[in-house]
Design a protein around this motif. Structure first.
Motif, PDB file in Angstrom:
ATOM      1  N   GLY A 444      10.066   5.135  -5.921  1.00 27.14           N
ATOM      2  CA  GLY A 444      11.216   4.588  -5.223  1.00 27.14           C
ATOM      3  C   GLY A 444      10.829   3.361  -4.425  1.00 27.14           C
ATOM      4  N   SER A 445      11.835   2.570  -4.059  1.00 28.13           N
ATOM      5  CA  SER A 445      11.597   1.391  -3.235  1.00 28.13           C
ATOM      6  C   SER A 445      12.816   1.130  -2.366  1.00 28.13           C
ATOM      7  N   TYR A 446      12.550   0.597  -1.185  1.00 27.57           N
ATOM      8  CA  TYR A 446      13.617   0.165  -0.290  1.00 27.57           C
ATOM      9  C   TYR A 446      13.367  -1.297   0.035  1.00 27.57           C
ATOM     10  N   TRP A 447      14.366  -2.148  -0.232  1.00 30.14           N
ATOM     11  CA  TRP A 447      14.224  -3.583  -0.073  1.00 30.14           C
ATOM     12  C   TRP A 447      14.849  -4.014   1.242  1.00 30.14           C
ATOM     13  N   PHE A 448      13.999  -4.515   2.141  1.00 31.66           N
ATOM     14  CA  PHE A 448      14.481  -5.043   3.413  1.00 31.66           C
ATOM     15  C   PHE A 448      15.119  -6.415   3.220  1.00 31.66           C
ATOM     16  N   ASN A 451      12.625 -10.499  -0.708  1.00 33.12           N
ATOM     17  CA  ASN A 451      11.188 -10.780  -0.811  1.00 33.12           C
ATOM     18  C   ASN A 451      10.308  -9.683  -0.234  1.00 33.12           C
ATOM     19  N   THR A 452      10.880  -8.720   0.473  1.00 28.32           N
ATOM     20  CA  THR A 452      10.088  -7.726   1.190  1.00 28.32           C
ATOM     21  C   THR A 452      10.607  -6.334   0.871  1.00 28.32           C
ATOM     22  N   TRP A 453       9.688  -5.447   0.497  1.00 29.46           N
ATOM     23  CA  TRP A 453      10.118  -4.111   0.108  1.00 29.46           C
ATOM     24  C   TRP A 453       9.039  -3.073   0.408  1.00 29.46           C
ATOM     25  N   LEU A 454       9.494  -1.838   0.557  1.00 29.67           N
ATOM     26  CA  LEU A 454       8.617  -0.681   0.718  1.00 29.67           C
ATOM     27  C   LEU A 454       8.688   0.116  -0.572  1.00 29.67           C
ATOM     28  N   SER A 455       7.537   0.335  -1.209  1.00 28.76           N
ATOM     29  CA  SER A 455       7.518   1.061  -2.480  1.00 28.76           C
ATOM     30  C   SER A 455       6.542   2.216  -2.388  1.00 28.76           C
ATOM     31  N   GLY A 456       6.805   3.254  -3.156  1.00 26.11           N
ATOM     32  CA  GLY A 456       5.903   4.394  -3.132  1.00 26.11           C
ATOM     33  C   GLY A 456       6.106   5.316  -4.303  1.00 26.11           C
ATOM     34  N   THR A 501       5.287  -4.572   1.045  1.00 26.79           N
ATOM     35  CA  THR A 501       4.838  -5.784   0.363  1.00 26.79           C
ATOM     36  C   THR A 501       5.829  -6.911   0.612  1.00 26.79           C
ATOM     37  N   THR A 502       5.322  -8.110   0.822  1.00 29.90           N
ATOM     38  CA  THR A 502       6.179  -9.290   0.907  1.00 29.90           C
ATOM     39  C   THR A 502       5.565 -10.409   0.077  1.00 29.90           C
ATOM     40  N   VAL A 503       6.415 -11.163  -0.622  1.00 33.64           N
ATOM     41  CA  VAL A 503       5.986 -12.245  -1.507  1.00 33.64           C
ATOM     42  C   VAL A 503       6.759 -13.501  -1.144  1.00 33.64           C
ATOM     43  N   ARG A 504       6.080 -14.639  -1.151  1.00 33.70           N
ATOM     44  CA  ARG A 504       6.729 -15.912  -0.835  1.00 33.70           C
ATOM     45  C   ARG A 504       6.181 -17.013  -1.735  1.00 33.70           C
ATOM     46  N   ALA A 514       1.468 -10.486   0.917  1.00 34.41           N
ATOM     47  CA  ALA A 514       0.806  -9.656   1.923  1.00 34.41           C
ATOM     48  C   ALA A 514       1.277  -8.223   1.739  1.00 34.41           C
ATOM     49  N   TYR A 515       0.408  -7.254   2.055  1.00 32.90           N
ATOM     50  CA  TYR A 515       0.749  -5.859   1.818  1.00 32.90           C
ATOM     51  C   TYR A 515      -0.037  -4.971   2.780  1.00 32.90           C
ATOM     52  N   ALA A 516       0.519  -3.785   3.028  1.00 31.12           N
ATOM     53  CA  ALA A 516      -0.128  -2.823   3.915  1.00 31.12           C
ATOM     54  C   ALA A 516       0.361  -1.430   3.569  1.00 31.12           C
ATOM     55  N   GLY A 517      -0.536  -0.445   3.708  1.00 27.34           N
ATOM     56  CA  GLY A 517      -0.148   0.936   3.439  1.00 27.34           C
ATOM     57  C   GLY A 517      -1.207   1.667   2.640  1.00 27.34           C
ATOM     58  N   TYR A 518      -0.771   2.693   1.920  1.00 26.86           N
ATOM     59  CA  TYR A 518      -1.647   3.424   1.012  1.00 26.86           C
ATOM     60  C   TYR A 518      -1.655   2.650  -0.306  1.00 26.86           C
ATOM     61  N   LEU A 519      -2.678   1.833  -0.505  1.00 26.39           N
ATOM     62  CA  LEU A 519      -2.666   0.842  -1.585  1.00 26.39           C
ATOM     63  C   LEU A 519      -2.967   1.449  -2.944  1.00 26.39           C
ATOM     64  N   GLU A 520      -3.672   2.565  -2.974  1.00 24.09           N
ATOM     65  CA  GLU A 520      -3.968   3.275  -4.218  1.00 24.09           C
ATOM     66  C   GLU A 520      -4.365   4.693  -3.847  1.00 24.09           C
TER      67      GLU A 520
END
Length: 694
Positions: A444-448, A451-456, A501-504, A514-520
Motif C-alpha cells: 500500500g501507499s499513501y501520497w502526501f 512527489n512524496t509518498w509513504l509506501s510499505g 520517499t520524495t522525488v524531485r 530522499a527516503y527514510a524508514g525500513y528500507l529493506e
C-alpha cells in the motif's frame, strides 16, 4: 544447434565452436552416472555464450549427516564461450571457452575448438587443458615458459577454495577432443559421435570412473523447435539421457492482447450505425461536433485511463497542441499507450488540434515528452504512410519549459494498495537444494503530494520448508547478510519495507530522491540519491548515500546494534545502437565496510528483454570473503506481458547468485532514479514504435 550434457552448444561431453541464435535461452537437464547436471545457457550476443549450472554428484554427500541428511553434493559453476572466427567457405568457425570459471573449479577447463560443416555433417576438433582434456594427449607447450604449466593440481574438494580456480588456468597436459553431428534423413533426428578428451582417471573428490571406450554416441530427437530429447552411451559403458527446453527471448512478443481491451477506432473510422457507445468504446464525435463542442476534459481523462492506461494528472494546451501529463501504468511498450491515447483524443478534439503530446511523469516528476502529429498518426493507421515515414512525425523531447494553459487538473488519488503472492527461495545450500517460502504480500501507499509518498508491505507466510534451514555461512566480516536464516525464519508476519520517499527534478537534467524508514528486510535508515542524466544521451552518472542500521530479525519495529554509512557513485553507459550493452560501474563503500567496485553488464534487446551479469570486488582478500572469493551473479528479465494474457508494465527477473555472503553487499533499495527516468533515452519507444497501432 543442440545443447551438450553440460549446457551450451556442443556434442555430448564436449563443446563445439557453434553458437545458438542471438537471444536464445536454453534449460538443460542431463544424467550420466554419477552426475546429474542442471544448466541454464544464455546467448546475449551472436559471439558470446554463458552457462551456469548446478551439478548433483550422486555418490557423494553434501556435508555432515546432522546438517545435510542424505542430500547429495552440489557443485555450482559458470562457463563462458567466445567466438573468435566465423565460418567461411574455406575456414572453420573457431571459439575459445572456459568451463567452471566462476565456481569451485572442480571441473574447470580451458579449450580451443573449431567447427566446419560438410553437407549434413558438422565436424568439430578441439584442444583442452583441465577436465575436458584430462587424458593428456599432448604436453603443454607453455611448460617452456614456466614449468608450473606442465602439471595441473587435482581439484581440491574443500569448498572454501571456491572461486579461486583461476590460479590453475591453462595448466596441465592437453587433451584432444572432437566429433561429428550428422543430420539424418529424418529432420527431427540427429546422430552425435564424439571423441572424449577425458579419461575419467582424475575425477574430483577421487570419484574416478571406468571408461571402456573414449568414444561417446548419442541420438537427439527434436519433436518441436523448443524441445530436445537426448539418449546415448558414454565411456562405452554408461547411459546418458537429457532434456532441453529452449526459447528465443529476443524474438518474444507480448501475449497481452488475448485479454486486452479492443482499440478505439479513429473518429473518421467510426461506424455511424454502431449504435449507442459502450464503456469500452466512447462515442466518436462527428467533425462538426468536435469543432463546436467544448471538450469534457474530465471524461477525456477517464477515457485515457480506461483505454490507454494513462493516469492523468493534468491537461494543458498551447496553440494547436494538447498535452496530457501523467504516468503510463498499463502497457509495457510506451508506443502502445501513446497510440491508444491518441485514438481517444482523436475522437473528441476538434480539427484545430494538430499535435498530441504525452508528458511522461514518474512520481509526479516530469521525465520526457512524446509528441505525435495527428494527421501522420491517422495516415499510418490507414496505411497511407509506412512506419519510417510516421517515425519522422514523432518527437521525443525533454520536459518543456514554455508557458502552457492548464485546462484540467485531475483529482488526486492519495491511497493505493494491492495484494499479490510472494515467493522466496534459496538454491543449492547444504540444508536442502531448494528452500522456499510462499507468502501473501499486502502492499500500500499513501501520497502526501504527487512527489512524496509513504509506501510499505506486510508479508504473511503461507507455506515453507524452512524447518530444514539450519546452516549459517561462516564469515570473517560483520554479519551484514549471513543472518539470512534468522531474517527468513523468525516471524510469520514481516514488514519488509515501510518508507517515506520524495522525488524531485532538480534541474533540466538533474533528479533527486530522499527516503527514510525500513528500507529493506534487513536494514532501515535514511538516504538520498542524485542523478545527472542528459536527455537523449547514452550516459548518466549518479550517487547515493545511506545511513542505515540493522533491523531486528522479526522485521517489525526494532533495530540491532550494527550501524554503517554506505553509498556509491555509479556511472551508466550504453554501448551500441543495434546491439545495446549497458555497463553500470559503481564505486563505493558496502554494508560490511569494505570498499570496492561493482561492474554490471546488461544486454538489452529491442523488445525489452535483458540478459546480464555482475561482479563485485572489494578491498577484502579472497580468504576473508570466504567461499566464492568475490560476489557475482547472472540474471535475465522479461516483460510480464510475455507470460500474462493481460497487459502489464511489470518485469519477471530471474537471478542466480551462487552465494549469499557479507563481502560486496549492497543495500537493496526499493526505488532508483536511473530506471525511473528510462523514458529519457527513447530506446524502448522507437524500437517498438509499431506497437502504436495495437
Amino acid at each position: 544447434m543442440t545443447q551438450s550434457d553440460w549446457g551450451g552448444a556442443g556434442l555430448l561431453q564436449t563443446p563445439t565452436a557453434r553458437m545458438e541464435a542471438e537471444g536464445q535461452l536454453s534449460l538443460t537437464g542431463s544424467y550420466t552416472s554419477p552426475y546429474a547436471r542442471y544448466n541454464v545457457s544464455m546467448q546475449p550476443f551472436p559471439w558470446f555464450e554463458g552457462t551456469f549450472r548446478y551439478m548433483n554428484i550422486n555418490n557423494r554427500r553434501y556435508g555432515r549427516q546432522d546438517l545435510s541428511g542424505d542430500q547429495n553434493f552440489k557443485d555450482k559453476s559458470i562457463d563462458i564461450k567466445v567466438r573468435l572466427w566465423e565460418e567461411s567457405r574455406y575456414w572453420p568457425e573457431i571459439a575459445f571457452g572456459m568451463r567452471d570459471v566462476g565456481g569451485t573449479g572442480l571441473f574447470s577447463s580451458e579449450y580451443l575448438v573449431a567447427n566446419k560443416r560438410f553437407g549434413r555433417i558438422d565436424a568439430s576438433l578441439g584442444f583442452a587443458t583441465g577436465y575436458i582434456g584430462n587424458r593428456g594427449d599432448i604436453a603443454n607447450p607453455l611448460r617452456l615458459i614456466n614449468d608450473r604449466f606442465e602439471t595441473r593440481p587435482i581439484p581440491d574438494p574443500d569448498i572454501t577454495r571456491a572461486g579461486q580456480a583461476g590460479r590453475d588456468l591453462f595448466r596441465g597436459p592437453i587433451g584432444v577432443f572432437g566429433g561429428i553431428t550428422w543430420q539424418t534423413p529424418l529432420d527431427q533426428l540427429l546422430l552425435k559421435v564424439e571423441l572424449d578428451g577425458n579419461d575419467y582417471e582424475r575425477e574430483p573428490q577421487s570419484n574416478n570412473q571406468r571408461q571402456s571406450s573414449p568414444f561417446n554416441v548419442g541420438l537427439v530427437y527434436r519433436p518441436s523447435p523448443n524441445l530436445q530429447l537426448t539418449a546415448g552411451l558414454e565411456r562405452g559403458n554408461t547411459a546418458v539421457i537429457g532434456l532441453t527446453l529452449t526459447t528465443n527471448l529476443a524474438t518474444g512478443r507480448s501475449n497481452a492482447p488475448i485479454l486486452d481491451r479492443p482499440v478505439v477506432p479513429l473518429r473518421r473510422h467510426a461506424d455511424p450505425d454502431a449504435g449507442a457507445p459502450t464503456a469500452t468504446m466512447p462515442r466518436a464525435l462527428s467533425p462538426d461536433e468536435a469543432t463546436s463542442a467544448a471538450p469534457d476534459w474530465a471524461a477525456i481523462a477517464e477515457n485515457l485511463n480506461q483505454e490507454a492506461g494513462i493516469r492523468v494528472s493534468r491537461i494543458t494546451r498551447r496553440d494547436h497542441e494538447v498535452i496530457i501529463h501523467g504516468s503510463h501504468n498499463r502497457y509495457f511498450y510506451p508506443a502502445q499507450g501513446i497510440g491508444r491515447g491518441a485514438r481517444v483524443l482523436d475522437n473528441v478534439l476538434g480539427d484545430d488540434v494538430t499535435w498530441f503530446t504525452f508528458a511522461h511523469e514518474r512520481a509526479g516528476t516530469p521525465i520526457a515528452e512524446t509528441s505525435v502529429e495527428r494527421q501522420a498518426f491517422s495516415d499510418y493507421v490507414d496505411r497511407r504512410i509506412d512506419l519510417p515515414a510516421f517515425a519522422r512525425k514523432v518527437e521525443l523531447a525533454p520536459p518543456a519549459q514554455q508557458r502552457r494553459d492548464e485546462v484540467y487538473e485531475a483529482p488526486f488519488r492519495r491511497l493505493r494498495g494491492s495484494v499479490a503472492p510472494g515467493y522466496k527461495q534459496i538454491l543449492g545450500g547444504p540444508d536442502g537444494f531448494i528452500l522456499y517460502q510462499l507468502s501473501a504480500d499486502f502492499s500500500g501507499s499513501y501520497w502526501f503530494s504527487r512527489n512524496t509518498w509513504l509506501s510499505g508491505m506486510v508479508s504473511v507466510d503461507i507455506a515453507n520448508n524452512f524447518d530444514k534451514f539450519r546452516y549459517d555461512a561462516p564469515t570473517r566480516l560483520p554479519r551484514v547478510r549471513t543472518w539470512q536464516r534468522q531474517y527468513m525464519t523468525t516471524s510469520d508476519v514481516t514488514v519488509p519495507n515501510l518508507q517515506l520517499t520524495t522525488v524531485r527534478q532538480l534541474g533540466r537534467d538533474w533528479y533527486g530522491m530522499a527516503y527514510a524508514g525500513y528500507l529493506e528486510s534487513m536494514y532501515g535508515g535514511v538516504g538520498g540519491e542524485v542523478l545527472y542524466r542528459p536527455f537523449g544521451e547514452q550516459w548518466a552518472i549518479g550517487a547515493d548515500v545511506n545511513q542505515v542500521r540493522q533491523r531486528d530479525f522479526d522485521q517489525h519495529a526494532g533495530f540491532r546494534d550494527y550501524e554503517i554509512t554506505t553509498g556509491h557513485i555509479t556511472g551508466y553507459y550504453t554501448f551500441g545502437r543495434t546491439r545495446r550493452l549497458q555497463a553500470n560501474v559503481s564505486v563505493g563503500k558496502y554494508l560490511a565496510g569494505d570498499i570496492g567496485t561493482t561492474v554490471n553488464l546488461t544486454r538489452r534487446f529491442n523488445n525489452g528483454v535483458t540478459m546480464g551479469a555482475y561482479a563485485t570486488k572489494t578491498n577484502i582478500s579472497s580468504r576473508t570473503f570466504g567461499e566464492g572469493s568475490f560476489d557475482k551473479g547472472i540474471y535475465f528479465s522479461i516483460p510480464m506481458d510475455f507470460v500474462l494474457p493481460r497487459p502489464s508494465r511489470a518485469r519477471a527477473e530471474i537471478m542466480w547468485q551462487p552465494l549469499f555472503r557479507d563481502g560486496g553487499a549492497k543495500l537493496f533499495r526499493a526505488y532508483g532514479l536511473h530506471p525511473m527516468t528510462g523514458e529519457r533515452s527513447g530506446e524502448l519507444l522507437f524500437d517498438n514504435l509499431e506497437w502504436i497501432d495495437r
